[in-house]
Design a protein around this motif. Structure first.
Motif, short mmCIF file in Angstrom:
data_model
loop_
_atom_site.label_atom_id
_atom_site.label_comp_id
_atom_site.label_asym_id
_atom_site.label_seq_id
_atom_site.Cartn_x
_atom_site.Cartn_y
_atom_site.Cartn_z
N PRO A 99 -0.17 -85.85 93.96
CA PRO A 99 -1.22 -85.70 92.95
C PRO A 99 -1.27 -84.30 92.36
O PRO A 99 -1.53 -84.13 91.16
CB PRO A 99 -2.51 -86.03 93.72
N ALA A 103 -0.75 -83.32 88.41
CA ALA A 103 -1.73 -82.54 87.64
C ALA A 103 -1.06 -81.36 86.94
O ALA A 103 -1.32 -81.08 85.76
CB ALA A 103 -2.84 -82.05 88.56
N VAL A 127 -6.77 -90.78 85.58
CA VAL A 127 -6.21 -89.79 86.50
C VAL A 127 -6.37 -90.25 87.94
O VAL A 127 -5.45 -90.10 88.76
CB VAL A 127 -6.91 -88.43 86.29
N SER A 131 -3.09 -90.96 90.23
CA SER A 131 -2.99 -90.01 91.34
C SER A 131 -2.96 -90.75 92.68
O SER A 131 -2.20 -90.39 93.58
CB SER A 131 -4.15 -89.02 91.31
N LYS A 134 0.47 -92.46 93.03
CA LYS A 134 1.51 -91.48 93.31
C LYS A 134 1.39 -90.94 94.73
O LYS A 134 2.41 -90.69 95.40
CB LYS A 134 1.44 -90.33 92.31
#
Length: 231
Positions: A99, A103, A127, A131, A134
């Protein structure tokens, strides 16, 4: 009597911090190369599917792709190096890295877009959603790769197979979810976007796993040292 004791598991952190640093440095260079390769493949795929790619957008995509590749592969590689080959710890560290890498990659995309005055591309998935996916994806990848490193797998095939398994599982799920959410929002993606997303999500984990394999080969060669010279 023959020795029936099991072989000592390979410790990727053996040889001291210098070897670990060299391994991470090698993985960094390989990850940057992987980022360029992935962007080249995606670029060709977009052109083949009929997309027109402005130069400014190409620079933005390259910046994001290389940043993501560098951070996530180095993160996973470092996790398998400093965790004393404990797969659970490597998986946890990789889960935390993904994450953060995402970002930073998105931030680099926005910065590059503002510098070259390229139009921003709104994210389809939130997001929090991407996130979480992932984190799970690369946490599992880090755990599986650490197990291979611990077992001392000398062949690239197990690493590539693990990357392919993760890519097909999570990459397909993310690609399908992205498409469905975009359709639900009334903005169905064009073919080039579908192709690029699928390639990136499915193939990249394979490349990252191969980078980790190359990194552990470097570690082994450093620990083994130079071979005997002929007299």
């Amino acid at each position: 009597m023959s020795d029936t004791s099991s072989p000592t598991p390979f410790d990727p952190s053996a040889g001291g911090g210098r070897h670990v640093a060299r391994r991470v440095a090698f993985i960094s260079l390989a990850a940057i190369a992987l980022g360029f390769v992935m962007q080249a493949v995606i670029f060709v795929a977009k052109l083949a599917s009929g997309a027109a790619i402005p130069a400014a957008q190409l620079f933005v995509d390259i910046a994001q792709g290389i940043t993501w590749s560098l951070l996530v592969c180095v993160g996973v590689g470092t996790a398998t190096s400093i965790s004393k080959a404990r797969p659970a710890m490597a998986g946890l560290l990789s889960m935390l890295v993904a994450p953060a890498a995402l970002a930073v990659a998105r931030a680099s995309q926005k910065i590059m877009a503002s510098l070259v005055e390229a139009a921003g591309q709104p994210a389809v998935l939130s997001v929090a959603t991407i996130s979480t996916l992932k984190a799970l994806e690369y946490g599992l990848l880090g755990w599986l790769l650490a197990r291979l490193v611990q077992r001392g797998s000398a062949s690239a095939l197990p690493y590539i197979s693990v990357g392919a398994l993760i890519g097909l599982t999570f990459g397909t799920a993310i690609s399908v979810l992205t498409y469905r959410v975009a359709v639900a929002k009334g903005t169905p993606p064009q073919l080039p976007a579908v192709v690029s997303t699928s390639i990136n999500e499915i193939i990249f984990p394979v490349g990252c796993a191969f980078v980790i394999y190359l990194g552990q080969l470097v570690t082994r060669s450093l620990i083994a040292g130079p071979g005997p010279q002929a007299g």
